[in-house]
Write a protein that holds these residues in place. Structure first.
Motif, PDB file in Angstrom:
ATOM      1  N   GLU A 202      28.127  16.689  -7.186  1.00 15.79           N
ATOM      2  CA  GLU A 202      27.149  16.224  -6.210  1.00 15.79           C
ATOM      3  C   GLU A 202      27.647  14.952  -5.529  1.00 15.79           C
ATOM      4  O   GLU A 202      28.491  14.223  -6.055  1.00 15.79           O
ATOM      5  N   TYR A 203      27.087  14.728  -4.327  1.00 20.40           N
ATOM      6  CA  TYR A 203      27.404  13.543  -3.542  1.00 20.40           C
ATOM      7  C   TYR A 203      26.303  12.500  -3.730  1.00 20.40           C
ATOM      8  O   TYR A 203      25.114  12.811  -3.703  1.00 20.40           O
ATOM      9  N   THR A 204      26.731  11.253  -3.900  1.00 20.27           N
ATOM     10  CA  THR A 204      25.786  10.129  -3.940  1.00 20.27           C
ATOM     11  C   THR A 204      25.818   9.409  -2.598  1.00 20.27           C
ATOM     12  O   THR A 204      26.878   8.905  -2.173  1.00 20.27           O
ATOM     13  N   SER A 253      26.528  19.498  -3.999  1.00 21.88           N
ATOM     14  CA  SER A 253      27.580  19.921  -3.091  1.00 21.88           C
ATOM     15  C   SER A 253      27.465  21.420  -2.793  1.00 21.88           C
ATOM     16  O   SER A 253      27.266  22.235  -3.709  1.00 21.88           O
ATOM     17  N   ARG A 254      27.592  21.748  -1.483  1.00 22.50           N
ATOM     18  CA  ARG A 254      27.604  23.144  -1.060  1.00 22.50           C
ATOM     19  C   ARG A 254      28.813  23.363  -0.153  1.00 22.50           C
ATOM     20  O   ARG A 254      29.200  22.455   0.596  1.00 22.50           O
ATOM     21  N   TRP A 259      32.885  18.347   5.246  1.00 23.06           N
ATOM     22  CA  TRP A 259      33.295  17.776   6.535  1.00 23.06           C
ATOM     23  C   TRP A 259      32.134  17.588   7.519  1.00 23.06           C
ATOM     24  O   TRP A 259      32.370  17.354   8.703  1.00 23.06           O
ATOM     25  N   GLN A 260      30.914  17.676   7.045  1.00 23.17           N
ATOM     26  CA  GLN A 260      29.757  17.428   7.906  1.00 23.17           C
ATOM     27  C   GLN A 260      29.461  15.922   7.974  1.00 23.17           C
ATOM     28  O   GLN A 260      29.586  15.205   6.975  1.00 23.17           O
ATOM     29  N   PRO A 261      29.019  15.399   9.156  1.00 22.43           N
ATOM     30  CA  PRO A 261      28.681  13.959   9.256  1.00 22.43           C
ATOM     31  C   PRO A 261      27.307  13.680   8.649  1.00 22.43           C
ATOM     32  O   PRO A 261      26.366  14.457   8.784  1.00 22.43           O
ATOM     33  N   ALA A 280      26.292   4.055  11.309  1.00 22.06           N
ATOM     34  CA  ALA A 280      27.480   4.798  11.737  1.00 22.06           C
ATOM     35  C   ALA A 280      27.628   6.026  10.824  1.00 22.06           C
ATOM     36  O   ALA A 280      27.256   5.990   9.654  1.00 22.06           O
ATOM     37  N   PRO A 281      28.157   7.133  11.337  1.00 15.63           N
ATOM     38  CA  PRO A 281      28.256   8.358  10.524  1.00 15.63           C
ATOM     39  C   PRO A 281      29.365   8.267   9.474  1.00 15.63           C
ATOM     40  O   PRO A 281      30.378   7.597   9.669  1.00 15.63           O
ATOM     41  N   GLU A 282      29.139   8.962   8.367  1.00 13.60           N
ATOM     42  CA  GLU A 282      30.145   9.137   7.322  1.00 13.60           C
ATOM     43  C   GLU A 282      30.334  10.643   7.100  1.00 13.60           C
ATOM     44  O   GLU A 282      29.403  11.424   7.327  1.00 13.60           O
ATOM     45  N   THR A 283      31.539  11.055   6.663  1.00 11.86           N
ATOM     46  CA  THR A 283      31.862  12.472   6.502  1.00 11.86           C
ATOM     47  C   THR A 283      31.953  12.842   5.032  1.00 11.86           C
ATOM     48  O   THR A 283      32.521  12.086   4.217  1.00 11.86           O
ATOM     49  N   LEU A 284      31.382  14.002   4.708  1.00 11.95           N
ATOM     50  CA  LEU A 284      31.499  14.515   3.341  1.00 11.95           C
ATOM     51  C   LEU A 284      32.894  15.104   3.159  1.00 11.95           C
ATOM     52  O   LEU A 284      33.225  16.145   3.729  1.00 11.95           O
TER      53      LEU A 284
END
Length: 326
Positions: A202-204, A253-254, A259-261, A280-284
């Motif tokens: 998973e992403y934090t 995570s899926r 690579w989605q912002p 500002a956007p960050e990328t997975l």
């Protein structure tokens, strides 16, 4: 017109409602018959509004001019009564200053300022001569300016997030009021989204909203691409000072999220005012690792380098001894 001598009637003053007033001259000792205020014709025809008989005593000498003056005064009185008497369709005029067209306005009706700032409110009315005008509020008042039909009030050091203000004007014995609302707010200094951290599938996501007021009207939203993945309202916070807010969210995570912002949005809902700020956007990424994993990787690399250096030193120490044997 019957009289004991010849009587000459001449038109006197024109009257409203189609009436005609006459004056008469009669000889001494005669009898005067006055017919006035006839509609549509002379005194002999039509219905007179007033008919009077005046008997002139013949005992003493009396000047004809006196009678002419008396008839003139009588005609003036009749004209005055006709003007003052309202007709069937007339209505009495409305006294000045009454509440027939009496309104009160307070502008602006809604205003938002940073905490600690001052603001001016203008109270106006249609009353030409108001008996009183006052402002009711819990905010501290400053200067007051006045002009024809308006009063401007200054409110100082506005720190309450929302305050109701009322302006009361009394005119013609009646009091009316108008309302306004003053809101204090501070948009965020910054909205910062940390780089996503991937660990355990998973992403934090961690978002920081700095120096915002009032926190109780703040909504923080996380967006992945074009969809909302999490939103939280902070209405449970009631503190009346600037604050920093940190939102942490764990997302599974899926494959389609790679690579989605990701963006963080802060929104203040202040009644009729909406204040928005975006990070500002960050990328997975596929190789996003946690700080713990980074530290472990750095330690492992350092240990591996140490082992390689030790092996190299050992080899160099043994190599000269092998050469001397040859």
């Amino acid at each position: 017109m019957g009289a004991e001598g010849s009587t000459g009637l001449t038109p006197g003053f024109g009257a409203e409602r189609g009436g005609t007033c006459f004056r008469a001259a009669v000889p001494l000792g005669g009898r005067l018959s006055l017919s006035g205020w006839s509609r549509g014709g002379g005194a002999a025809r039509g219905s007179p509004y007033l008919r009077s008989q005046l008997r002139l005593p013949g005992a003493g000498p009396l000047s004809p001019g006196l009678f002419a003056m008396g008839s003139l005064l009588l005609c003036s009185l009749l004209l005055l009564l006709a003007v003052l008497t309202p007709g069937p369709g007339d209505s009495p005029p409305t006294p000045s200053g009454t509440s027939a067209a009496f309104w009160v306005r307070l502008s602006p009706e809604a205003v938002a300022v940073p905490p600690g700032d001052s603001v001016w409110l203008n109270c106006s009315s249609s009353c030409p001569l108001p008996a009183s005008s006052s402002l009711h509020t819990q905010l501290r008042q400053g200067r007051t300016l006045r002009g024809p039909g308006w009063v401007a009030y200054q409110l100082l050091d506005v720190r309450a997030w929302s305050s109701d203000v009322r302006c009361l004007v009394t005119c013609g014995g009646e009091t009316r009021e108008a309302k306004a609302r003053v809101t204090a707010y501070k948009p965020p200094n910054s909205v910062i989204l940390e780089p996503p951290v991937f660990q355990g599938g998973e992403y934090t996501l961690r978002c920081h909203v700095t120096h915002v007021f009032p926190v109780g009207f703040l909504v923080v939203t996380l967006r992945l691409g074009g969809r909302v993945i999490y939103s939280e309202s902070l209405e449970r916070f009631t503190r009346r000072d600037l604050a920093n807010v940190t939102l942490t969210y764990a997302m599974r995570s899926r494959p389609g999220d790679l690579w989605q912002p990701v963006t963080c949005h802060a929104r203040l809902n202040l009644d009729r005012l909406m204040v928005r700020s975006t990070s500002a956007p960050e990328t997975l990424g596929a190789f996003a690792v946690s700080p713990t994993s980074k530290a472990l990787a750095s330690t492992s690399i350092a240990a591996l380098v140490g082992i390689l250096l030790a092996l190299g030193a050992t080899y160099l120490w043994k190599y000269p001894a092998m050469g001397s044997r040859v």
